[in-house]
Scaffold this motif. Sequence first.
Motif, PDB file in Angstrom:
ATOM      1  N   ASP A  76       0.823  -1.218   0.000  1.00 17.87           N
ATOM      2  CA  ASP A  76       0.000   0.000   0.000  1.00 17.87           C
ATOM      3  C   ASP A  76       0.855   1.265   0.000  1.00 17.87           C
ATOM      4  O   ASP A  76       0.487   2.257  -0.615  1.00 17.87           O
ATOM      5  CB  ASP A  76      -0.898   0.025   1.251  1.00 17.87           C
ATOM      6  N   TYR A  77       1.958   1.207   0.760  1.00 18.19           N
ATOM      7  CA  TYR A  77       2.762   2.417   0.942  1.00 18.19           C
ATOM      8  C   TYR A  77       4.247   2.089   0.771  1.00 18.19           C
ATOM      9  O   TYR A  77       4.716   1.062   1.262  1.00 18.19           O
ATOM     10  CB  TYR A  77       2.568   2.979   2.357  1.00 18.19           C
ATOM     11  N   VAL A  78       4.954   2.993   0.108  1.00 16.59           N
ATOM     12  CA  VAL A  78       6.417   2.888   0.064  1.00 16.59           C
ATOM     13  C   VAL A  78       6.964   4.150   0.722  1.00 16.59           C
ATOM     14  O   VAL A  78       6.646   5.269   0.301  1.00 16.59           O
ATOM     15  CB  VAL A  78       6.955   2.780  -1.382  1.00 16.59           C
ATOM     16  N   ILE A  79       7.744   3.947   1.769  1.00 19.69           N
ATOM     17  CA  ILE A  79       8.334   5.080   2.480  1.00 19.69           C
ATOM     18  C   ILE A  79       9.738   5.270   1.942  1.00 19.69           C
ATOM     19  O   ILE A  79      10.582   4.376   2.072  1.00 19.69           O
ATOM     20  CB  ILE A  79       8.418   4.804   4.010  1.00 19.69           C
ATOM     21  N   GLU A  80      10.023   6.408   1.337  1.00 18.26           N
ATOM     22  CA  GLU A  80      11.372   6.681   0.823  1.00 18.26           C
ATOM     23  C   GLU A  80      12.033   7.691   1.752  1.00 18.26           C
ATOM     24  O   GLU A  80      11.852   8.895   1.626  1.00 18.26           O
ATOM     25  CB  GLU A  80      11.300   7.210  -0.619  1.00 18.26           C
ATOM     26  N   ASN A  81      12.821   7.168   2.676  1.00 20.42           N
ATOM     27  CA  ASN A  81      13.487   8.044   3.645  1.00 20.42           C
ATOM     28  C   ASN A  81      14.554   8.915   3.003  1.00 20.42           C
ATOM     29  O   ASN A  81      14.935   9.943   3.564  1.00 20.42           O
ATOM     30  CB  ASN A  81      14.140   7.195   4.746  1.00 20.42           C
ATOM     31  N   HIS A  82      15.043   8.490   1.818  1.00 24.15           N
ATOM     32  CA  HIS A  82      16.211   9.187   1.232  1.00 24.15           C
ATOM     33  C   HIS A  82      16.302   8.811  -0.245  1.00 24.15           C
ATOM     34  O   HIS A  82      16.103   7.652  -0.616  1.00 24.15           O
ATOM     35  CB  HIS A  82      17.441   8.721   2.009  1.00 24.15           C
ATOM     36  N   VAL A  83      16.639   9.816  -1.042  1.00 19.77           N
ATOM     37  CA  VAL A  83      16.620   9.639  -2.502  1.00 19.77           C
ATOM     38  C   VAL A  83      17.874   8.928  -3.044  1.00 19.77           C
ATOM     39  O   VAL A  83      17.835   8.356  -4.138  1.00 19.77           O
ATOM     40  CB  VAL A  83      16.508  11.035  -3.176  1.00 19.77           C
ATOM     41  N   GLU A  84      18.976   8.933  -2.316  1.00 18.06           N
ATOM     42  CA  GLU A  84      20.223   8.433  -2.914  1.00 18.06           C
ATOM     43  C   GLU A  84      20.008   7.007  -3.436  1.00 18.06           C
ATOM     44  O   GLU A  84      19.224   6.215  -2.894  1.00 18.06           O
ATOM     45  CB  GLU A  84      21.368   8.497  -1.889  1.00 18.06           C
ATOM     46  N   MET A  85      20.744   6.714  -4.510  1.00 19.23           N
ATOM     47  CA  MET A  85      20.485   5.522  -5.326  1.00 19.23           C
ATOM     48  C   MET A  85      20.482   4.198  -4.564  1.00 19.23           C
ATOM     49  O   MET A  85      19.783   3.257  -4.923  1.00 19.23           O
ATOM     50  CB  MET A  85      21.561   5.401  -6.420  1.00 19.23           C
ATOM     51  N   ASP A  86      21.298   4.124  -3.495  1.00 15.53           N
ATOM     52  CA  ASP A  86      21.357   2.852  -2.767  1.00 15.53           C
ATOM     53  C   ASP A  86      20.046   2.546  -2.046  1.00 15.53           C
ATOM     54  O   ASP A  86      19.824   1.406  -1.631  1.00 15.53           O
ATOM     55  CB  ASP A  86      22.543   2.811  -1.780  1.00 15.53           C
ATOM     56  N   HIS A  87      19.179   3.559  -1.908  1.00 16.08           N
ATOM     57  CA  HIS A  87      17.904   3.327  -1.225  1.00 16.08           C
ATOM     58  C   HIS A  87      16.681   3.479  -2.125  1.00 16.08           C
ATOM     59  O   HIS A  87      15.599   3.029  -1.762  1.00 16.08           O
ATOM     60  CB  HIS A  87      17.758   4.278  -0.030  1.00 16.08           C
ATOM     61  N   SER A  88      16.860   4.165  -3.251  1.00 13.76           N
ATOM     62  CA  SER A  88      15.660   4.436  -4.060  1.00 13.76           C
ATOM     63  C   SER A  88      15.679   3.783  -5.437  1.00 13.76           C
ATOM     64  O   SER A  88      14.654   3.773  -6.107  1.00 13.76           O
ATOM     65  CB  SER A  88      15.485   5.949  -4.240  1.00 13.76           C
ATOM     66  N   SER A  89      16.815   3.249  -5.865  1.00 10.44           N
ATOM     67  CA  SER A  89      16.866   2.869  -7.289  1.00 10.44           C
ATOM     68  C   SER A  89      16.107   1.582  -7.613  1.00 10.44           C
ATOM     69  O   SER A  89      15.955   1.243  -8.783  1.00 10.44           O
ATOM     70  CB  SER A  89      18.313   2.811  -7.808  1.00 10.44           C
ATOM     71  N   SER A  90      15.587   0.875  -6.601  1.00  8.92           N
ATOM     72  CA  SER A  90      14.667  -0.237  -6.893  1.00  8.92           C
ATOM     73  C   SER A  90      13.209   0.211  -6.828  1.00  8.92           C
ATOM     74  O   SER A  90      12.302  -0.603  -7.028  1.00  8.92           O
ATOM     75  CB  SER A  90      14.877  -1.391  -5.900  1.00  8.92           C
ATOM     76  N   LEU A  91      12.991   1.498  -6.534  1.00 10.68           N
ATOM     77  CA  LEU A  91      11.607   1.994  -6.442  1.00 10.68           C
ATOM     78  C   LEU A  91      10.849   1.793  -7.764  1.00 10.68           C
ATOM     79  O   LEU A  91       9.697   1.329  -7.746  1.00 10.68           O
ATOM     80  CB  LEU A  91      11.629   3.473  -6.023  1.00 10.68           C
ATOM     81  N   PRO A  92      11.452   2.099  -8.923  1.00 12.79           N
ATOM     82  CA  PRO A  92      10.705   1.869 -10.172  1.00 12.79           C
ATOM     83  C   PRO A  92      10.253   0.411 -10.316  1.00 12.79           C
ATOM     84  O   PRO A  92       9.133   0.154 -10.760  1.00 12.79           O
ATOM     85  CB  PRO A  92      11.700   2.274 -11.260  1.00 12.79           C
ATOM     86  N   ALA A  93      11.119  -0.527  -9.920  1.00  5.57           N
ATOM     87  CA  ALA A  93      10.734  -1.949 -10.035  1.00  5.57           C
ATOM     88  C   ALA A  93       9.553  -2.261  -9.118  1.00  5.57           C
ATOM     89  O   ALA A  93       8.632  -3.001  -9.493  1.00  5.57           O
ATOM     90  CB  ALA A  93      11.927  -2.836  -9.685  1.00  5.57           C
ATOM     91  N   ILE A  94       9.561  -1.701  -7.911  1.00  2.00           N
ATOM     92  CA  ILE A  94       8.442  -1.911  -6.981  1.00  2.00           C
ATOM     93  C   ILE A  94       7.163  -1.283  -7.542  1.00  2.00           C
ATOM     94  O   ILE A  94       6.082  -1.876  -7.503  1.00  2.00           O
ATOM     95  CB  ILE A  94       8.776  -1.293  -5.589  1.00  2.00           C
ATOM     96  N   MET A  95       7.304  -0.077  -8.097  1.00  2.00           N
ATOM     97  CA  MET A  95       6.107   0.629  -8.586  1.00  2.00           C
ATOM     98  C   MET A  95       5.533  -0.020  -9.848  1.00  2.00           C
ATOM     99  O   MET A  95       4.348   0.136 -10.127  1.00  2.00           O
ATOM    100  CB  MET A  95       6.435   2.111  -8.837  1.00  2.00           C
ATOM    101  N   ARG A  96       6.356  -0.744 -10.568  1.00  2.00           N
ATOM    102  CA  ARG A  96       5.817  -1.498 -11.720  1.00  2.00           C
ATOM    103  C   ARG A  96       4.903  -2.628 -11.228  1.00  2.00           C
ATOM    104  O   ARG A  96       3.897  -2.942 -11.841  1.00  2.00           O
ATOM    105  CB  ARG A  96       6.963  -2.078 -12.573  1.00  2.00           C
ATOM    106  N   ILE A  97       5.262  -3.217 -10.076  1.00  2.00           N
ATOM    107  CA  ILE A  97       4.463  -4.327  -9.532  1.00  2.00           C
ATOM    108  C   ILE A  97       3.268  -3.812  -8.729  1.00  2.00           C
ATOM    109  O   ILE A  97       2.199  -4.410  -8.745  1.00  2.00           O
ATOM    110  CB  ILE A  97       5.354  -5.220  -8.631  1.00  2.00           C
ATOM    111  N   ALA A  98       3.476  -2.682  -8.021  1.00  2.00           N
ATOM    112  CA  ALA A  98       2.404  -2.140  -7.162  1.00  2.00           C
ATOM    113  C   ALA A  98       2.138  -0.684  -7.554  1.00  2.00           C
ATOM    114  O   ALA A  98       2.413   0.237  -6.764  1.00  2.00           O
ATOM    115  CB  ALA A  98       2.810  -2.247  -5.696  1.00  2.00           C
ATOM    116  N   PRO A  99       1.606  -0.451  -8.748  1.00  2.00           N
ATOM    117  CA  PRO A  99       1.472   0.946  -9.226  1.00  2.00           C
ATOM    118  C   PRO A  99       0.509   1.793  -8.401  1.00  2.00           C
ATOM    119  O   PRO A  99       0.553   3.017  -8.462  1.00  2.00           O
ATOM    120  CB  PRO A  99       0.959   0.780 -10.667  1.00  2.00           C
ATOM    121  N   GLN A 100      -0.325   1.127  -7.613  1.00  2.00           N
ATOM    122  CA  GLN A 100      -1.275   1.888  -6.780  1.00  2.00           C
ATOM    123  C   GLN A 100      -0.641   2.364  -5.473  1.00  2.00           C
ATOM    124  O   GLN A 100      -1.252   3.172  -4.754  1.00  2.00           O
ATOM    125  CB  GLN A 100      -2.505   1.016  -6.449  1.00  2.00           C
ATOM    126  N   ALA A 101       0.552   1.887  -5.156  1.00  2.00           N
ATOM    127  CA  ALA A 101       1.162   2.222  -3.858  1.00  2.00           C
ATOM    128  C   ALA A 101       1.409   3.729  -3.768  1.00  2.00           C
ATOM    129  O   ALA A 101       1.796   4.368  -4.746  1.00  2.00           O
ATOM    130  CB  ALA A 101       2.468   1.461  -3.670  1.00  2.00           C
TER     131      ALA A 101
END
Length: 399
Positions: A76-101
Amino acid sequence: MDENHKPVELAKGVYWLGVIDWNLRDFHGFATPGGGTYNSYLIVDDKIALIDTVKAQFAGELIKSIKTLIDPSKIDYVIENHVEMDHSSSLPAIMRIAPQARVFATKHGKAGICNYYKAVGCDEWDFEVVETGSELSLGNRTLMFIETIMLHWPDSMHTYLKEDRILFSNDAFGQHIATSHRFNDKVGDVMDDAATYYANILMPFGSQVLAYVDKVKELGIEIDMIAPSHGIIWRQNPEQIINAYVRWASGETVPKVLVIYDTMWGSTERMAKEILHGVMSKDVDVKLLNLRKNDWSMIIKEILEAPVIAVGSPTVNNGMFFPVGGFLTYLKGLRPKGKKAVAFGSFGWGGGAVKAVEKEMESAGFEIIEPGLQVKFRPDEDELESCRKLGIRIADAAK
Ligand code: FEO
């Protein structure tokens, strides 16, 4: 279950499911001889929240781990505490699977994510911008957000799970080590690793660290566990790492001298060794650190607790030898506070390095305690004696 993708339960329904990067040896220039981890966390309640992701190359591993617990499309929710690549660069892959999050981030976090992931559809993502004190109910549990501006980027924040008193602190309180264990009570002392991490990532932001600790007190946050996004989780006595951060941020030092140098034909090294012997004669802790034989990130960690350093360079083309120049550029960016320095070095036909070192150290905020010592070609016995005496004086300055 595949051990590589086995989540670890921190509390009922709260899981670590990060990635252990055993082969990491260089984290954007930071030497990581012990590897590293990217920690992601999943909270399964009436609503499902994922806190931080991992480096894009490990997105598949993260998704495999999530699948051992839930269907990732149900996030339901993705919490992005920080934008730097080591923490956010898998976000697109997650959002492809859970686009409603819905994606939760600070104002700067949202701006950074939208910049980085414009080409992969972030315009379509449902964002919620949060600030210190904003809360998110998951059903039985509540997340509270705490902005941590410049700890260590403008977008950074922490997420606090109120009912379980777990602080998800992203980069803060982390360490770069790979281990099969997840909790500090299962491994030996990791304070040295935490110090290396602090010195190389957070040293410029000491005043923000102190303000953050005050803010946590003001908010009345009680912490039973600190779960950073790198390294082990502080389950046993989590105050120890907060107290260490306060000590480092306050500039507390121990009587210690570092003799940091590089050399071309051995003259600057001879000087360095005599300075070392002078310090040793005063029974003060001292280390000799050749810039091409030691990882710079380890030298920076030593500087964290050393009040005085001596920096030596031979002259090349009327200036510093380039490894010394490179190191001082790195050091200047980390803005160590309240420290003293002295320069030394050798030259052949024309000097320049010692003055250049002094200038660079001054602009890095060091107090230059006396004019630098330089010798032509090879130091003779009198000059070596001068180096020994210099070592004695800087030992006294370190006490
Ligand atoms: Fe671990 Fe600032 O990234």
